[in-house]
Design an enzyme around this catalytic site. Structure first.
Site, PDB file in Angstrom:
ATOM      1  N   ASP A  29       0.860  -1.193   0.000  1.00  0.00           N
ATOM      2  CA  ASP A  29       0.000   0.000   0.000  1.00  0.00           C
ATOM      3  C   ASP A  29       0.895   1.242   0.000  1.00  0.00           C
ATOM      4  OD1 ASP A  29      -3.203   0.590   1.168  1.00  0.00           O
ATOM      5  OD2 ASP A  29      -1.734   2.228   1.025  1.00  0.00           O
ATOM      6  N   GLU A  88     -12.172   3.885  -1.340  1.00  0.00           N
ATOM      7  CA  GLU A  88     -11.339   4.753  -2.178  1.00  0.00           C
ATOM      8  C   GLU A  88     -11.135   4.175  -3.583  1.00  0.00           C
ATOM      9  OE1 GLU A  88      -7.590   5.806  -0.303  1.00  0.00           O
ATOM     10  OE2 GLU A  88      -6.713   6.245  -2.253  1.00  0.00           O
ATOM     11  N   HIS A  93      -9.896  -5.300  -2.890  1.00  0.00           N
ATOM     12  CA  HIS A  93      -8.559  -5.469  -2.304  1.00  0.00           C
ATOM     13  C   HIS A  93      -8.673  -5.845  -0.836  1.00  0.00           C
ATOM     14  CE1 HIS A  93      -9.723  -1.218  -2.348  1.00  0.00           C
ATOM     15  NE2 HIS A  93      -9.098  -1.072  -1.202  1.00  0.00           N
ATOM     16  N   HIS A  95      -6.745  -5.664   2.633  1.00  0.00           N
ATOM     17  CA  HIS A  95      -5.634  -5.024   3.346  1.00  0.00           C
ATOM     18  C   HIS A  95      -5.043  -6.044   4.325  1.00  0.00           C
ATOM     19  CE1 HIS A  95      -6.538  -0.654   2.487  1.00  0.00           C
ATOM     20  NE2 HIS A  95      -7.769  -1.117   2.333  1.00  0.00           N
TER      21      HIS A  95
HETATM   22  P1  5GP Z   1      -9.884   1.576   0.380  1.00  0.00           P
HETATM   23  O1  5GP Z   1     -10.416   1.599  -1.040  1.00  0.00           O
HETATM   24  O2  5GP Z   1      -9.846   0.197   0.952  1.00  0.00           O
HETATM   25  O3  5GP Z   1     -10.614   2.546   1.260  1.00  0.00           O
HETATM   26  O4  5GP Z   1      -8.386   2.097   0.349  1.00  0.00           O
HETATM   27  C1  5GP Z   1      -7.587   1.993  -0.794  1.00  0.00           C
HETATM   28  C2  5GP Z   1      -6.144   1.780  -0.413  1.00  0.00           C
HETATM   29  O5  5GP Z   1      -5.385   1.790  -1.615  1.00  0.00           O
HETATM   30  C3  5GP Z   1      -5.572   2.876   0.491  1.00  0.00           C
HETATM   31  O6  5GP Z   1      -4.973   2.266   1.630  1.00  0.00           O
HETATM   32  C4  5GP Z   1      -4.548   3.587  -0.394  1.00  0.00           C
HETATM   33  O7  5GP Z   1      -3.405   4.015   0.307  1.00  0.00           O
HETATM   34  C5  5GP Z   1      -4.209   2.538  -1.427  1.00  0.00           C
HETATM   35  N1  5GP Z   1      -3.858   3.119  -2.725  1.00  0.00           N
HETATM   36  C6  5GP Z   1      -4.556   4.056  -3.409  1.00  0.00           C
HETATM   37  N2  5GP Z   1      -3.955   4.355  -4.570  1.00  0.00           N
HETATM   38  C7  5GP Z   1      -2.831   3.588  -4.627  1.00  0.00           C
HETATM   39  C8  5GP Z   1      -1.789   3.450  -5.588  1.00  0.00           C
HETATM   40  O8  5GP Z   1      -1.753   4.086  -6.633  1.00  0.00           O
HETATM   41  N3  5GP Z   1      -0.806   2.552  -5.292  1.00  0.00           N
HETATM   42  C9  5GP Z   1      -0.812   1.806  -4.152  1.00  0.00           C
HETATM   43  N4  5GP Z   1       0.201   0.952  -3.971  1.00  0.00           N
HETATM   44  N5  5GP Z   1      -1.778   1.918  -3.224  1.00  0.00           N
HETATM   45  C10 5GP Z   1      -2.785   2.789  -3.450  1.00  0.00           C
END
Ligand code: 5GP
Length: 129
Positions: A29, A88, A93, A95
């Site tokens: 992440d 987001e 995905h 975590h």
């Molecule tokens: P969620 O969708 O579960 O709320 O969070 C999305 C996760 O993806 C976040 O922890 C964020 O830091 C990670 N993330 C978002 N964009 C990118 C990216 O371009 N590259 C990586 N490696 N992680 C990402």
């Protein structure tokens, strides 16, 4: 339009890749809660976890288990916490987050890593796969 994570799969967007097979990818992440915070994704681009077909869903969990075991060996922690949010990025995905207490899963405190630190922990986790 392809999700950010589909672009990571293809290499269009760079990432610190830990492990992949034909159907799944694990990578660090970019805004981690903790050292070793890793995301496991299906290569099939589906928005919500429970819209995955049974085979892909169970395969994702088995893939995540393999990665979580490697994280546990690479990072000193009590547990590897598991969270599925997706607010987001609309591409399923999992975590995987090294934790020592409940609040480490809160997503409210983040750590900053240099490029070299990302590379170092990526290599370390990879070495235990
Ligand atoms: P969620 O969708 O579960 O709320 O969070 C999305 C996760 O993806 C976040 O922890 C964020 O830091 C990670 N993330 C978002 N964009 C990118 C990216 O371009 N590259 C990586 N490696 N992680 C990402």
């Amino acid at each position: 339009m392809a999700s950010i994570f589909t672009k990571i799969i293809s290499g269009e967007i760079p990432s610190f890749k830990i492990y992949e097979d034909d159907n799944y990818l694990a990578f660090l992440d970019i805004n981690p809660n903790a050292l070793g915070h890793t995301l496991c994704i299906p290569k099939k681009e589906i928005n919500e976890i429970f819209d995955l077909d049974d085979e892909t869903l169970s395969g994702l969990m088995i893939f995540s288990k393999k990665v979580a075991h490697a994280i546990k060996k690479a990072v000193v922690c009590k547990r590897v916490g598991v969270s599925i949010i997706g607010l987001e990025v609309p591409h399923v995905h999992v975590h995987l987050i090294p934790i020592n207490k409940m609040n480490d899963m809160s997503f409210e405190s983040k750590i900053n890593l240099t490029q070299d630190e990302f590379i170092e922990i990526m290599k370390k986790i990879k070495s235990y796969i």
